[in-house]
Design a protein around this motif. Structure first.
Motif, short mmCIF file in Angstrom:
data_model
loop_
_atom_site.label_atom_id
_atom_site.label_comp_id
_atom_site.label_asym_id
_atom_site.label_seq_id
_atom_site.Cartn_x
_atom_site.Cartn_y
_atom_site.Cartn_z
N PHE A 102 45.01 -27.62 -4.79
CA PHE A 102 43.64 -28.10 -4.98
C PHE A 102 43.20 -29.02 -3.85
CE2 PHE A 102 45.27 -27.18 -9.25
CZ PHE A 102 44.31 -26.30 -9.71
N ALA A 103 43.81 -28.89 -2.69
CA ALA A 103 43.46 -29.75 -1.55
C ALA A 103 41.97 -29.71 -1.21
CB ALA A 103 44.30 -29.37 -0.33
N PRO A 104 41.30 -28.54 -1.21
CA PRO A 104 39.86 -28.53 -0.86
C PRO A 104 39.01 -29.38 -1.80
CG PRO A 104 40.78 -26.32 -0.74
CD PRO A 104 41.81 -27.17 -1.39
N TRP A 105 39.45 -29.54 -3.04
CA TRP A 105 38.67 -30.31 -4.01
C TRP A 105 39.15 -31.77 -4.11
CZ3 TRP A 105 40.53 -25.39 -4.79
CH2 TRP A 105 39.55 -24.39 -4.88
N LEU A 106 40.43 -32.01 -3.80
CA LEU A 106 40.96 -33.37 -3.91
C LEU A 106 40.77 -34.17 -2.62
CD1 LEU A 106 44.36 -32.65 -5.75
CD2 LEU A 106 42.24 -33.53 -6.75
N ALA A 107 40.67 -33.50 -1.50
CA ALA A 107 40.57 -34.20 -0.22
C ALA A 107 39.23 -34.93 -0.10
CB ALA A 107 40.74 -33.21 0.93
N SER A 116 37.81 -35.79 2.59
CA SER A 116 37.11 -35.26 3.74
C SER A 116 37.74 -33.93 4.15
CB SER A 116 37.15 -36.26 4.91
OG SER A 116 36.55 -35.73 6.07
N PRO A 117 37.42 -32.84 3.46
CA PRO A 117 38.05 -31.55 3.74
C PRO A 117 37.90 -31.10 5.19
CG PRO A 117 36.79 -31.46 1.70
CD PRO A 117 36.45 -32.75 2.36
N GLU A 118 36.80 -31.49 5.84
CA GLU A 118 36.61 -31.08 7.23
C GLU A 118 37.66 -31.68 8.16
OE1 GLU A 118 33.97 -34.63 6.34
OE2 GLU A 118 34.44 -32.70 5.41
N SER A 119 38.35 -32.74 7.71
CA SER A 119 39.38 -33.36 8.54
C SER A 119 40.60 -32.47 8.72
CB SER A 119 39.82 -34.70 7.93
OG SER A 119 38.77 -35.65 7.95
N ALA A 120 40.69 -31.41 7.92
CA ALA A 120 41.81 -30.50 8.06
C ALA A 120 41.69 -29.60 9.28
CB ALA A 120 41.94 -29.64 6.80
N GLY A 121 40.53 -29.60 9.92
CA GLY A 121 40.33 -28.77 11.10
C GLY A 121 40.19 -29.59 12.36
N SER A 122 39.36 -29.12 13.25
CA SER A 122 39.16 -29.78 14.54
C SER A 122 38.02 -30.79 14.50
CB SER A 122 38.92 -28.74 15.63
OG SER A 122 37.84 -27.87 15.26
N PHE A 123 37.71 -31.29 13.31
CA PHE A 123 36.66 -32.28 13.13
C PHE A 123 37.02 -33.58 13.85
CE2 PHE A 123 35.40 -36.03 10.64
CZ PHE A 123 34.02 -35.92 10.66
N ASP A 161 42.91 -41.25 11.81
CA ASP A 161 43.79 -41.07 12.96
C ASP A 161 43.06 -41.37 14.26
OD1 ASP A 161 42.15 -38.91 13.34
OD2 ASP A 161 43.68 -37.40 12.88
N ASN A 162 43.61 -40.91 15.36
CA ASN A 162 43.09 -41.27 16.69
C ASN A 162 41.76 -40.60 17.03
OD1 ASN A 162 44.63 -38.83 16.69
ND2 ASN A 162 44.63 -38.86 18.92
N VAL A 163 41.34 -39.61 16.23
CA VAL A 163 40.03 -38.99 16.46
C VAL A 163 39.11 -39.15 15.25
CG1 VAL A 163 40.87 -37.34 18.18
CG2 VAL A 163 40.89 -36.73 15.74
N GLY A 164 39.48 -40.03 14.32
CA GLY A 164 38.62 -40.33 13.19
C GLY A 164 38.78 -39.44 11.98
N ARG A 165 39.81 -38.61 11.93
CA ARG A 165 40.00 -37.75 10.77
C ARG A 165 40.70 -38.51 9.65
NH1 ARG A 165 42.64 -32.91 14.26
NH2 ARG A 165 43.93 -34.71 14.77
N ASP A 166 40.33 -38.20 8.42
CA ASP A 166 40.91 -38.86 7.25
C ASP A 166 42.36 -38.41 7.06
OD1 ASP A 166 40.67 -40.42 4.69
OD2 ASP A 166 41.07 -38.43 3.86
N ILE A 167 43.29 -39.37 7.05
CA ILE A 167 44.71 -39.04 6.98
C ILE A 167 45.08 -38.48 5.62
CG2 ILE A 167 47.04 -40.01 7.06
CD1 ILE A 167 46.08 -41.90 9.24
N LEU A 168 44.51 -39.03 4.54
CA LEU A 168 44.82 -38.52 3.20
C LEU A 168 44.45 -37.05 3.09
CD1 LEU A 168 45.65 -38.79 0.27
CD2 LEU A 168 43.38 -39.71 -0.24
N SER A 169 43.30 -36.67 3.60
CA SER A 169 42.90 -35.26 3.55
C SER A 169 43.87 -34.39 4.33
CB SER A 169 41.48 -35.11 4.13
OG SER A 169 40.55 -35.87 3.39
N ARG A 170 44.31 -34.86 5.46
CA ARG A 170 45.24 -34.07 6.27
C ARG A 170 46.62 -34.00 5.61
NH1 ARG A 170 43.80 -32.43 11.07
NH2 ARG A 170 45.90 -32.48 11.96
N VAL A 171 47.01 -35.05 4.90
CA VAL A 171 48.28 -35.02 4.17
C VAL A 171 48.23 -33.97 3.06
CG1 VAL A 171 49.71 -36.32 2.53
CG2 VAL A 171 49.04 -37.36 4.69
N LEU A 172 47.13 -33.92 2.32
CA LEU A 172 46.99 -32.94 1.25
C LEU A 172 47.06 -31.52 1.79
CD1 LEU A 172 44.16 -34.59 -0.91
CD2 LEU A 172 46.62 -34.62 -1.32
N TYR A 173 46.38 -31.28 2.89
CA TYR A 173 46.45 -29.95 3.51
C TYR A 173 47.82 -29.73 4.17
CZ TYR A 173 41.56 -28.66 2.83
OH TYR A 173 40.36 -28.29 2.27
#
Length: 296
Positions: A49-54, A56-63, A82-94
Motif C-alpha cells: 500500500f505504499a502509493p496510499w501510505l506514502a 509524497s508518492p512522487e518522491s519514489a521517482g526522479s522528483f 534527502d539531498n534533492v528534497g525527496r521525502d525519505i519515508l515515502s522512499r523507504v515505503l517504496y
C-alpha cells in the motif's frame, strides 16, 4: 492429542487438542514470534500500500524539490528529506517493495532448486550424491559477497541481475539442509514401507520425504529472507544493485552517509528500516522453529 493449558494455569485433563493446535498455541504464546509476525506483516502492508501510505508518492521517482532539501524530521516529513528534497519515508515505503521483490525472486528460485537437489542427493546416493554435494561444496567455498560483486560487475546493475547474483549462491544452503534431513530419514520405517509397497521414486521423494522437510524449509526461508534483504542492500550500498532514482534502502544509506553526521537522518532512517525488516524475519523464523519443533 495433548492436554490444553487453561490460561497460565496447569494442564486441564478435560480438554485436548491436536498437534497442529498445539503448535499454533505455542506460536501465539511466544511474544518474540508474535512481534516478528507483526513486523513482517507491517513490512508487507507498507510495500503493498505504499502509493496510499506514502506522504509524497512522487518522491519514489526522479522528483526534486531543492527548496526542501536536507530538511530534518518533522510532522510533514517524519524521516526528513534527502539531498534533492525527496521525502525519505515515502522512499523507504517504496524501498520495501524492492527488498521484498528481491526476497520473493531469490527464494522463489533458490528454495525449490535447493530442495530438489537435496532430495535427489540424499535419496539416490552413489554418483548422484557425490556429484551434487561436491559441486555444492565448491559453491559454498566461494565468498558469497565477492561472488555476487563479480557477477553484478559483469552484468549491468539492476534488480534482475541482483536476483541472479544472489540466487546463484543461495540454493547451496537449502541443498545442504535437505540432504542432511533426507539422509537421516532414509532408514525410517515409512520409507522402507513405501519401497516394499512398490511406490515410485517420485512418490517417495515428494509424498513421503518432502513433507518431513517442510518445517525446516519454512524456518530456513524465513531466516533467509532477512539475509537476502541485507545482502541486496549491501550490493546497492556498493553501487552494484538497484540504481537511482528507484528507491532502494541500500542506495539511500550510501547516499546519506555522505552527509553524516550533520544530516544523520538521511542514512540512519533507511538503515533503521533495514534493521526493522531483518529483525522481523529473524524473530518470525525463531518462532516458527519453536512452533514446528516436534520435540517440544
Amino acid at each position: 492429542m495433548s492436554a490444553l493449558p487453561d490460561g497460565d494455569g496447569p494442564l486441564s485433563p478435560t480438554r485436548s487438542m491436536t498437534a497442529r493446535q498445539m503448535a499454533r498455541w505455542r506460536f501465539t504464546r511466544n511474544p518474540s514470534a508474535m512481534i516478528g509476525a507483526f513486523i513482517v506483516l507491517s513490512v508487507f502492508v507498507a510495500a503493498i500500500f505504499a502509493p496510499w501510505l506514502a506522504p509524497s508518492p512522487e518522491s519514489a521517482g526522479s522528483f526534486v524539490d531543492f527548496r526542501n532539501r536536507h530538511a530534518p524530521p518533522s510532522w510533514d516529513n517524519p524521516m526528513g528529506t534527502d539531498n534533492v528534497g525527496r521525502d525519505i519515508l515515502s522512499r523507504v515505503l517504496y524501498g520495501y517493495r524492492v527488498s521484498l521483490g528481491l526476497v520473493v525472486g531469490v527464494l522463489g528460485v533458490a528454495v525449490p532448486l535447493g530442495v530438489v537437489l537435496g532430495l535427489c542427493a540424499g535419496y539416490f546416493g552413489g554418483w548422484i550424491e557425490t556429484g551434487i554435494m561436491r559441486f555444492t561444496d565448491v559453491m559454498l567455498a566461494l565468498p558469497p559477497l565477492a561472488m555476487a560483486l563479480a557477477i553484478t560487475a559483469v552484468l549491468s546493475p539492476n534488480l534482475v541481475n541482483a536476483m541472479i547474483a544472489i540466487t546463484l549462491l543461495w540454493w547451496t544452503w537449502h541443498t545442504r539442509l535437505i540432504y542432511r534431513i533426507v539422509k537421516a530419514q532414509m532408514n525410517e520405517d515409512y520409507v522402507e514401507a513405501a519401497k516394499v509397497a512398490g511406490a515410485t521414486h517420485r512418490h517417495i521423494l515428494f509424498r513421503e520425504l518432502l513433507p518431513n522437510c517442510i518445517p525446516a524449509i519454512a524456518v530456513k526461508s524465513s531466516l533467509d529472507a532477512g539475509f537476502v534483504i541485507l545482502f541486496g542492500a549491501s550490493l546497492s550500498f556498493l553501487g552494484l544493485g538497484i540504481q537511482p532514482p528507484t528507491p532502494d534502502l541500500g542506495t539511500m544509506v550510501a547516499t546519506g552517509s555522505e552527509y553524516m553526521p550533520d544530516m544523520w537522518w538521511q542514512a540512519v532512517m533507511p538503515g533503521l528500516a533495514i534493521l526493522y525488516a531483518i529483525l522481523g524475519f529473524n524473530l518470525l523464523g525463531d518462532g516458527l522453529r519453536d512452533m514446528l519443533d516436534v520435540e517440544l
